[in-house]
Design a protein around this motif. Structure first.
Motif, PDB file in Angstrom:
ATOM      1  N   GLY A 107       4.974   4.748  30.418  1.00 39.77           N
ATOM      2  CA  GLY A 107       3.836   5.450  31.010  1.00 39.77           C
ATOM      3  C   GLY A 107       4.191   6.463  32.074  1.00 39.77           C
ATOM      4  N   VAL A 108       5.469   6.527  32.458  1.00 38.01           N
ATOM      5  CA  VAL A 108       5.870   7.456  33.526  1.00 38.01           C
ATOM      6  C   VAL A 108       6.624   8.640  32.922  1.00 38.01           C
ATOM      7  CG1 VAL A 108       7.208   7.703  35.664  1.00 38.01           C
ATOM      8  CG2 VAL A 108       6.064   5.519  35.123  1.00 38.01           C
ATOM      9  N   PRO A 109       6.185   9.876  33.201  1.00 39.07           N
ATOM     10  CA  PRO A 109       6.909  11.036  32.666  1.00 39.07           C
ATOM     11  C   PRO A 109       8.165  11.357  33.480  1.00 39.07           C
ATOM     12  CG  PRO A 109       4.926  11.737  33.851  1.00 39.07           C
ATOM     13  CD  PRO A 109       4.978  10.241  33.956  1.00 39.07           C
ATOM     14  N   PRO A 340       2.452   4.494  22.551  1.00 39.12           N
ATOM     15  CA  PRO A 340       1.996   3.585  21.493  1.00 39.12           C
ATOM     16  C   PRO A 340       1.948   4.209  20.100  1.00 39.12           C
ATOM     17  CG  PRO A 340       0.228   4.045  23.090  1.00 39.12           C
ATOM     18  CD  PRO A 340       1.484   4.626  23.647  1.00 39.12           C
ATOM     19  N   THR A 341       1.781   5.512  19.996  1.00 37.53           N
ATOM     20  CA  THR A 341       1.616   6.125  18.665  1.00 37.53           C
ATOM     21  C   THR A 341       2.697   7.172  18.390  1.00 37.53           C
ATOM     22  OG1 THR A 341      -0.755   5.700  18.789  1.00 37.53           O
ATOM     23  CG2 THR A 341      -0.032   7.303  17.147  1.00 37.53           C
ATOM     24  N   GLY A 363       7.593   4.097  11.644  1.00 40.59           N
ATOM     25  CA  GLY A 363       7.851   2.655  11.612  1.00 40.59           C
ATOM     26  C   GLY A 363       6.564   1.849  11.781  1.00 40.59           C
ATOM     27  N   GLU A 364       6.633   0.781  12.542  1.00 41.62           N
ATOM     28  CA  GLU A 364       5.465  -0.100  12.707  1.00 41.62           C
ATOM     29  C   GLU A 364       4.290   0.638  13.335  1.00 41.62           C
ATOM     30  OE1 GLU A 364       6.688  -3.577  14.834  1.00 41.62           O
ATOM     31  OE2 GLU A 364       7.700  -4.422  13.077  1.00 41.62           O
ATOM     32  N   ARG A 365       4.592   1.609  14.181  1.00 39.45           N
ATOM     33  CA  ARG A 365       3.498   2.405  14.751  1.00 39.45           C
ATOM     34  C   ARG A 365       2.692   3.078  13.632  1.00 39.45           C
ATOM     35  NH1 ARG A 365       7.391   2.359  18.664  1.00 39.45           N
ATOM     36  NH2 ARG A 365       6.797   2.657  20.857  1.00 39.45           N
ATOM     37  N   ALA A 366       3.401   3.570  12.625  1.00 36.17           N
ATOM     38  CA  ALA A 366       2.714   4.231  11.509  1.00 36.17           C
ATOM     39  C   ALA A 366       1.887   3.222  10.713  1.00 36.17           C
ATOM     40  CB  ALA A 366       3.738   4.922  10.603  1.00 36.17           C
ATOM     41  N   VAL A 381      -3.777   9.658  18.494  1.00 35.18           N
ATOM     42  CA  VAL A 381      -2.843  10.786  18.562  1.00 35.18           C
ATOM     43  C   VAL A 381      -3.170  11.674  19.760  1.00 35.18           C
ATOM     44  CG1 VAL A 381      -2.112  12.890  17.376  1.00 35.18           C
ATOM     45  CG2 VAL A 381      -2.342  10.747  16.092  1.00 35.18           C
ATOM     46  N   LEU A 382      -4.442  11.950  19.940  1.00 44.56           N
ATOM     47  CA  LEU A 382      -4.834  12.829  21.057  1.00 44.56           C
ATOM     48  C   LEU A 382      -4.506  12.195  22.410  1.00 44.56           C
ATOM     49  CD1 LEU A 382      -8.221  14.265  19.729  1.00 44.56           C
ATOM     50  CD2 LEU A 382      -6.017  15.450  19.950  1.00 44.56           C
TER      51      LEU A 382
END
Lengths: 479, 479
Positions: A107-109, A340-341, A363-366, A381-382
């Motif tokens: 979560g951290v850029p 997550p995506t 992978g599993e995300r898909a 996605v957004l």
């Protein structure tokens, strides 16, 4: 069954009897067919889909912008593909790597510049600029070093000859990382490579560390496989090749059987028609080769290998914006991280055109993503695009979401992988023809498999094999 | 393409339009077709092979002894199969377990009696009698206990709902054993189960501990799956069922497509003929289901699952001797152990007939073995038979070696397995029909999958689903 060169729906593939029939009109099949034809052979090309090009495929967005739904990049060392672009007069432009990318971790850029020496990078980023905890960063780089040492030991055409190959092939990527004592960050670069890094959409428990090392040995990231983009889309290459083969291609003709009798092949289509030829080239992904019934049967070694060669799971994302707004903040659109995506975004804006971010769900995300209702798919996605590139990313002009896992004539994307143990138990046969049946498709290449460059290599190699089998000697050095 | 109930080679499967077409005339398909027909439905059965029965298959040896080349045993709790034997008047006899078996460990024979409480055994042997080093034996039993605790937690129809399922599914059997600190002997029972114990011919690095635990939860070894043998061969069951369906079965008719239009199915065969019906039952092993083109396409979840469901690698061995000479030394023919080729032999001598040892070559052993020249294949088997049962074993009257991996319409034996991660990522769909396409075959069963009992359960369940889809309500409680 009648032998002919005419399919039931009336297309005559060639006058007289064919020298070779190519199954699959993706890039590899097209190249193979063209090469043989230029060498004077009578060739026919059968394609299951209503369209050509396989995983080389573009379409126009609602606003008329041509976008590649499959692969889109040209690598710095993809000499064969570069030569085709030149031949067809297609213009390329460099991928935009100026400025900083963003590594998003929990979560951290973390903003950093691109390091083109992959081995000295943390997933393409300059490690020192990432601002990650030094101990974790060092651990990650140490694991990466050990992996690169392993990569250096893998012979591209014979991964089973790697020192310690059997144990390495029985060890999943996840298990290898467990043995290294790799924590979450230290394990991430390899997990990312399995899903996103040219290997193609598998999870670190789905394949072996030997296979992953092989993918990197044959498709080295340090050669910058995403160096160039093509104006109007790289898929124009397939279209140009197809135009050259007009009249020789039969669409909507799934092949269901290949029978070998008296030193010839009889290729059966789903509509019951049979095409006779001297040789067959099967230029489709490994798991789909199982959809053809071979007589004589494939040796059990082949059957075992194909059953252990699933396709990766991959969704292509293209987000179009009025302009590449991220550049205004000194960002280059390269986003990598454990969202997550989306785990990757890349700037692929055409020169002077709209802003465009290409992204991937793998992978599993898909698998999870494709199980969501359509609205939630878009939202997921957004949300990730925003996490990387801020509020402006939430409002694309158009969002293209192409799920390759839902294409029955691909079975996934962008390449197949081998399950643990498959290379050492079954793999020795991977490039061997089945009598007069020759294999093509990018997965048959020993350099850049999974890429267009590999598709070309495999198509040319198959053309060579056809010439040899037809008793004509080598012909086909040039594409 | 013409819709009909007549295949191109002229067989009329039924007068009028069919209610259901069953793809695959193995035990599961035969049971399903019979059940539907008895319920008054018009049924057709399409079989790719020139023969019926699939993995239920016998032939006569040179001396005229009928032997099962596929499965041969009937389990103590295989009630449906027992009922069929009764119905057909087929005689069964108990597997010979009197006296001692031999556990061969690193070349040393350990003689011991059979322990029918599997959880209290070391691979069916009484642990205390084995004469193994106590510390190693205790370690092996401790690992087995932990595994049995896990087995007890797996819901048969929903392994993904096991506590900790995701991690267990990402962990290969080999990796789980590594985590237990299991040495060679302690790891052997689970490695043996993956290859030989009803799970079916995979190696401990090829599948997950979740999948292995599931195979044992749904097919409990303590229920004695090898309790009975059938005089003349269990495959007579398939033959009797087929006789009842005479005229409804089309052999040599590989199915290449299933199209669903207007609430009906159109099943296309390789010869171009199309059979129309209300519902299709696909009663073939999971990897072979990919050889059919579905329109509408299979959901990507199905495609991903099937690509991750390879068949096990298995060779059946039957050695016939003038008499069961091992019994004269108080031995029962049960041989288990880490020999290079055979890891199991079982006495399957028919009453009053010749001596017969059934054996199996599984997993990587089978792959290596099938790569040998024919003479060496035979020698490797004979060497191991001798290691167990002495010099007399070296001279069988006849040695039958049946390689299921070489049968394209089986793709291996005796069942498919799931690769690591497949259950939790893709598995939830495993029993769900694809609109009017219903799945059968033993792998679709949630009790005794991989066994004939599972084939019957899945065939009956498919018949129920067909009735429901055809709007006829349930019909089919009895086989």
């Amino acid at each position: 069954m009648p032998m002919s060169t005419t399919t039931r729906n009336g297309t005559t593939l060639a006058a007289g009897v064919l020298d070779a029939v190519v199954v699959g009109a993706g890039l590899s099949g097209l190249i193979c067919a063209r090469t043989l034809r230029r060498a004077g052979l009578r060739v026919g090309l059968l394609e299951a889909r209503e369209r050509l090009g396989g995983r080389m495929h573009r379409r126009a967005t609602a606003a008329g912008i041509p976008v590649d739904l499959g692969g889109q990049w040209v690598g710095a060392s993809h000499h064969r593909l570069l030569a085709l672009l030149e031949e067809f007069g297609l213009r390329r432009y460099p991928t935009f790597y100026d400025g900083d990318g963003v590594f998003l971790w929990n979560g951290v850029p973390h903003r950093a510049g691109v390091e083109h020496d992959f081995a000295a990078s943390l997933l393409f980023f300059r490690p020192a600029e990432l601002g990650l905890p030094p101990a974790e960063l060092d651990a990650a780089l140490a694991v990466q070093d050990r992996f690169q040492q392993l990569v250096a030991q893998v012979p591209p055409q014979a991964p089973w000859a790697t020192p310690g190959a059997e144990d390495l092939d029985r060890t999943s990527v996840a298990q290898w990382l467990e043995r290294q004592g790799a924590g979450e960050l230290a394990g991430y670069p390899l997990a990312w490579l399995t899903r996103m890094g040219g290997s193609g959409g598998f999870e670190s428990h789905e394949s072996s560390i030997l296979h992953l090392a092989w993918t990197q040995a044959v498709a080295p990231q340090h050669e910058t496989p995403e160096a160039w983009l093509v104006e109007g889309g790289v898929a124009q290459v397939a279209e140009r090749l197809a135009a050259e083969l007009a009249g020789l291609i039969q669409l909507a003709a799934p092949v269901v059987s290949i029978r070998q009798v008296n030193g010839r092949v009889a290729v059966g289509c789903a509509d019951g028609s049979v095409i006779e030829a001297g040789t067959a080239v099967v230029a489709i992904p490994p798991p789909l080769r199982q959809a053809i019934h071979y007589d004589p049967a494939l040796p059990p070694q082949w059957s075992g290998l194909l059953q252990r060669s699933p396709m990766g799971s991959m969704v292509k994302v293209l987000a179009l914006y009025p302009r590449p707004f991220w550049r205004e903040r000194g960002l280059n659109g390269l986003g990598i991280g454990n969202l997550p995506t989306l785990e990757l975004t890349v700037d692929s804006s055409p020169p002077g055109g709209p802003g465009m971010l290409a992204g991937f769900i793998a992978g599993e995300r898909a698998v999870r993503w494709q199980g969501l209702p359509e609205r939630q798919r878009r939202q997921a996605v957004l949300a990730d695009l925003q996490a990387w590139w801020g509020p402006a990313a939430a409002e694309p002009l158009e969002l293209v979401l192409h799920n390759w896992n839902g294409e029955p004539w691909s079975g996934g994307a962008f390449t197949s992988f081998l399950t643990p143990g498959a290379w050492t138990s079954y793999g020795r046969i991977w490039q061997q023809p089945h009598q007069r049946v020759v294999w093509a498709g990018t997965e048959a290449a020993s350099r850049w498999p999974g890429y267009f460059e590999g598709a070309i290599e495999a198509g040319l190699a198959a053309a060579e094999q056809v010439q040899t089998l037809n008793g004509l000697g080598g012909c086909c050095a040039a594409g």
